[in-house]
Design a protein around this motif. Structure first.
Motif, PDB file in Angstrom:
ATOM      1  N   LEU A 159       0.852  -1.188   0.000  1.00 26.16           N
ATOM      2  CA  LEU A 159       0.000   0.000   0.000  1.00 26.16           C
ATOM      3  C   LEU A 159       0.889   1.238   0.000  1.00 26.16           C
ATOM      4  O   LEU A 159       1.946   1.251   0.619  1.00 26.16           O
ATOM      5  N   THR A 160       0.429   2.289  -0.669  1.00 22.91           N
ATOM      6  CA  THR A 160       1.269   3.463  -0.849  1.00 22.91           C
ATOM      7  C   THR A 160       0.935   4.608   0.096  1.00 22.91           C
ATOM      8  O   THR A 160      -0.166   4.739   0.595  1.00 22.91           O
ATOM      9  N   THR A 161       1.960   5.438   0.267  1.00 24.98           N
ATOM     10  CA  THR A 161       1.898   6.696   1.002  1.00 24.98           C
ATOM     11  C   THR A 161       2.425   7.766   0.043  1.00 24.98           C
ATOM     12  O   THR A 161       2.873   7.420  -1.057  1.00 24.98           O
ATOM     13  N   PRO A 162       2.452   9.025   0.439  1.00 27.59           N
ATOM     14  CA  PRO A 162       3.038  10.027  -0.469  1.00 27.59           C
ATOM     15  C   PRO A 162       4.545   9.864  -0.663  1.00 27.59           C
ATOM     16  O   PRO A 162       5.115  10.458  -1.572  1.00 27.59           O
ATOM     17  N   TYR A 163       5.168   9.029   0.171  1.00 28.96           N
ATOM     18  CA  TYR A 163       6.627   8.891   0.119  1.00 28.96           C
ATOM     19  C   TYR A 163       7.091   7.465  -0.161  1.00 28.96           C
ATOM     20  O   TYR A 163       8.243   7.145   0.074  1.00 28.96           O
ATOM     21  N   GLY A 164       6.218   6.633  -0.635  1.00 29.61           N
ATOM     22  CA  GLY A 164       6.596   5.253  -0.922  1.00 29.61           C
ATOM     23  C   GLY A 164       5.580   4.269  -0.367  1.00 29.61           C
ATOM     24  O   GLY A 164       4.383   4.505  -0.418  1.00 29.61           O
ATOM     25  N   ARG A 165       6.072   3.178   0.167  1.00 29.89           N
ATOM     26  CA  ARG A 165       5.209   2.124   0.710  1.00 29.89           C
ATOM     27  C   ARG A 165       4.948   2.332   2.200  1.00 29.89           C
ATOM     28  O   ARG A 165       5.719   2.986   2.896  1.00 29.89           O
ATOM     29  N   GLY A 166       3.895   1.703   2.696  1.00 25.70           N
ATOM     30  CA  GLY A 166       3.502   1.848   4.085  1.00 25.70           C
ATOM     31  C   GLY A 166       4.108   0.838   5.032  1.00 25.70           C
ATOM     32  O   GLY A 166       3.586   0.626   6.131  1.00 25.70           O
ATOM     33  N   THR A 167       5.201   0.238   4.654  1.00 29.93           N
ATOM     34  CA  THR A 167       5.827  -0.851   5.408  1.00 29.93           C
ATOM     35  C   THR A 167       6.062  -0.508   6.878  1.00 29.93           C
ATOM     36  O   THR A 167       5.867  -1.361   7.750  1.00 29.93           O
ATOM     37  N   GLU A 168       6.466   0.698   7.167  1.00 25.74           N
ATOM     38  CA  GLU A 168       6.803   1.060   8.550  1.00 25.74           C
ATOM     39  C   GLU A 168       5.592   1.445   9.403  1.00 25.74           C
ATOM     40  O   GLU A 168       5.723   1.649  10.614  1.00 25.74           O
ATOM     41  N   LEU A 169       4.409   1.525   8.820  1.00 27.40           N
ATOM     42  CA  LEU A 169       3.247   1.988   9.568  1.00 27.40           C
ATOM     43  C   LEU A 169       2.868   1.129  10.779  1.00 27.40           C
ATOM     44  O   LEU A 169       2.537   1.693  11.821  1.00 27.40           O
ATOM     45  N   PRO A 170       2.908  -0.198  10.714  1.00 27.12           N
ATOM     46  CA  PRO A 170       2.570  -0.951  11.933  1.00 27.12           C
ATOM     47  C   PRO A 170       3.445  -0.574  13.128  1.00 27.12           C
ATOM     48  O   PRO A 170       2.941  -0.419  14.251  1.00 27.12           O
ATOM     49  N   GLN A 171       4.724  -0.378  12.885  1.00 28.11           N
ATOM     50  CA  GLN A 171       5.627   0.005  13.975  1.00 28.11           C
ATOM     51  C   GLN A 171       5.324   1.418  14.460  1.00 28.11           C
ATOM     52  O   GLN A 171       5.326   1.686  15.664  1.00 28.11           O
ATOM     53  N   LEU A 172       5.054   2.321  13.539  1.00 24.30           N
ATOM     54  CA  LEU A 172       4.717   3.694  13.920  1.00 24.30           C
ATOM     55  C   LEU A 172       3.428   3.737  14.736  1.00 24.30           C
ATOM     56  O   LEU A 172       3.323   4.487  15.708  1.00 24.30           O
ATOM     57  N   ILE A 173       2.451   2.926  14.341  1.00 28.25           N
ATOM     58  CA  ILE A 173       1.192   2.849  15.087  1.00 28.25           C
ATOM     59  C   ILE A 173       1.451   2.293  16.479  1.00 28.25           C
ATOM     60  O   ILE A 173       0.972   2.836  17.480  1.00 28.25           O
ATOM     61  N   SER A 174       2.210   1.234  16.558  1.00 28.43           N
ATOM     62  CA  SER A 174       2.539   0.613  17.835  1.00 28.43           C
ATOM     63  C   SER A 174       3.252   1.588  18.770  1.00 28.43           C
ATOM     64  O   SER A 174       2.981   1.622  19.977  1.00 28.43           O
ATOM     65  N   ASN A 175       4.129   2.414  18.203  1.00 25.95           N
ATOM     66  CA  ASN A 175       4.896   3.377  18.995  1.00 25.95           C
ATOM     67  C   ASN A 175       4.165   4.703  19.201  1.00 25.95           C
ATOM     68  O   ASN A 175       4.705   5.619  19.821  1.00 25.95           O
ATOM     69  N   ARG A 176       2.982   4.817  18.614  1.00 26.36           N
ATOM     70  CA  ARG A 176       2.155   6.028  18.733  1.00 26.36           C
ATOM     71  C   ARG A 176       2.909   7.265  18.246  1.00 26.36           C
ATOM     72  O   ARG A 176       2.863   8.329  18.840  1.00 26.36           O
ATOM     73  N   GLU A 177       3.574   7.115  17.102  1.00 27.37           N
ATOM     74  CA  GLU A 177       4.326   8.215  16.487  1.00 27.37           C
ATOM     75  C   GLU A 177       3.417   8.963  15.514  1.00 27.37           C
ATOM     76  O   GLU A 177       3.534   8.852  14.297  1.00 27.37           O
ATOM     77  N   TYR A 178       2.509   9.739  16.081  1.00 25.51           N
ATOM     78  CA  TYR A 178       1.430  10.348  15.307  1.00 25.51           C
ATOM     79  C   TYR A 178       1.909  11.360  14.272  1.00 25.51           C
ATOM     80  O   TYR A 178       1.320  11.449  13.196  1.00 25.51           O
ATOM     81  N   GLY A 179       2.953  12.107  14.558  1.00 26.50           N
ATOM     82  CA  GLY A 179       3.471  13.064  13.577  1.00 26.50           C
ATOM     83  C   GLY A 179       3.968  12.366  12.327  1.00 26.50           C
ATOM     84  O   GLY A 179       3.653  12.774  11.205  1.00 26.50           O
ATOM     85  N   ALA A 180       4.728  11.305  12.506  1.00 26.53           N
ATOM     86  CA  ALA A 180       5.237  10.540  11.362  1.00 26.53           C
ATOM     87  C   ALA A 180       4.091   9.867  10.613  1.00 26.53           C
ATOM     88  O   ALA A 180       4.089   9.810   9.377  1.00 26.53           O
ATOM     89  N   ILE A 181       3.107   9.366  11.345  1.00 26.63           N
ATOM     90  CA  ILE A 181       1.945   8.725  10.718  1.00 26.63           C
ATOM     91  C   ILE A 181       1.174   9.743   9.881  1.00 26.63           C
ATOM     92  O   ILE A 181       0.796   9.462   8.741  1.00 26.63           O
ATOM     93  N   ALA A 182       0.959  10.919  10.444  1.00 25.17           N
ATOM     94  CA  ALA A 182       0.205  11.958   9.730  1.00 25.17           C
ATOM     95  C   ALA A 182       0.842  12.283   8.386  1.00 25.17           C
ATOM     96  O   ALA A 182       0.135  12.470   7.389  1.00 25.17           O
ATOM     97  N   ASP A 183       2.171  12.334   8.355  1.00 25.63           N
ATOM     98  CA  ASP A 183       2.876  12.625   7.099  1.00 25.63           C
ATOM     99  C   ASP A 183       2.656  11.546   6.046  1.00 25.63           C
ATOM    100  O   ASP A 183       2.795  11.810   4.849  1.00 25.63           O
ATOM    101  N   LEU A 184       2.322  10.338   6.473  1.00 30.23           N
ATOM    102  CA  LEU A 184       2.164   9.213   5.540  1.00 30.23           C
ATOM    103  C   LEU A 184       0.725   8.947   5.127  1.00 30.23           C
ATOM    104  O   LEU A 184       0.488   8.194   4.180  1.00 30.23           O
TER     105      LEU A 184
END
Length: 184
Positions: A19-44
């Motif tokens: 699945l895509t984001t504005p900067y590539g694939r969403g591969t890192e999203l599960p980890q970002l969600i788990s870590n509650r890194e909302y700023g990084a998630i918002a950018d994707l």
């Protein structure tokens, strides 16, 4: 929405790497969600008022997590929800919902997913196509429609948080979000 399938869906069941984001694939999203890194998630999930393939899936898990926490929300998480709401065209959302795929899980059908084994150069070529995979008008509209539906379903949770929260900045942000969601 396909409630039974959605309620049983786990974060590992979503092929984030396809699945895509504005900067590539969403591969890192599960980890970002788990870590509650909302700023990084918002950018994707939102960029220049555009929602991406990953957006409804991220919202599904974030809103599910928020519901389970029930009394804990941060300004950065609220900012993320505001960004998505800002990208939605509320006046046309209900009128155009018939243009969406029949269920959210249909967006995980092979025809919408990007190839599992491709490199960034191949991805760039895909974006140059007239219609990139997963971005035909029906699929693209579905990212907005299902994001809208998920946020609308979370309205009672946001209202509850608003009643519970004492922090004035968070209460103000929650109040604005609740008002926007009520207009849906």
């Amino acid at each position: 929405m396909d409630t039974h399938k959605i309620n049983n869906l786990q974060i590992a069941d979503v092929p984030w790497h396809r699945l895509t984001t504005p900067y590539g694939r969403g591969t890192e999203l599960p980890q970002l969600i788990s870590n509650r890194e909302y700023g990084a998630i918002a950018d994707l999930i939102e960029h220049q008022s555009t929602l991406w393939q990953v957006t409804p899936w991220v919202l599904l898990f974030l809103l599910r997590n928020m519901h389970m926490r029930s009394d804990d929300i941060t300004r950065s998480e609220l900012k993320l929800y505001h960004a998505v709401v800002g990208a939605l065209d509320m006046e046309n959302a209900q009128a155009d919902s018939q243009k969406s795929v029949e269920s959210l899980t249909m967006l995980l059908d092979e025809k919408y997913l990007w190839p599992a084994d491709s490199d960034p150069e191949e991805d760039e070529l895909e974006w140059e196509e007239e219609e990139a995979r997963g971005y035909d008008p029906v699929a693209f509209w579905s990212y907005y429609d299902y994001s809208y539906r998920l946020l609308k379903q979370a309205l009672p949770d946001f209202e509850s948080l608003l009643q519970q929260h004492a922090d004035s900045e968070i209460a103000e942000s929650l109040s604005e979000l609740v008002q926007k969601l009520r207009k849906f």
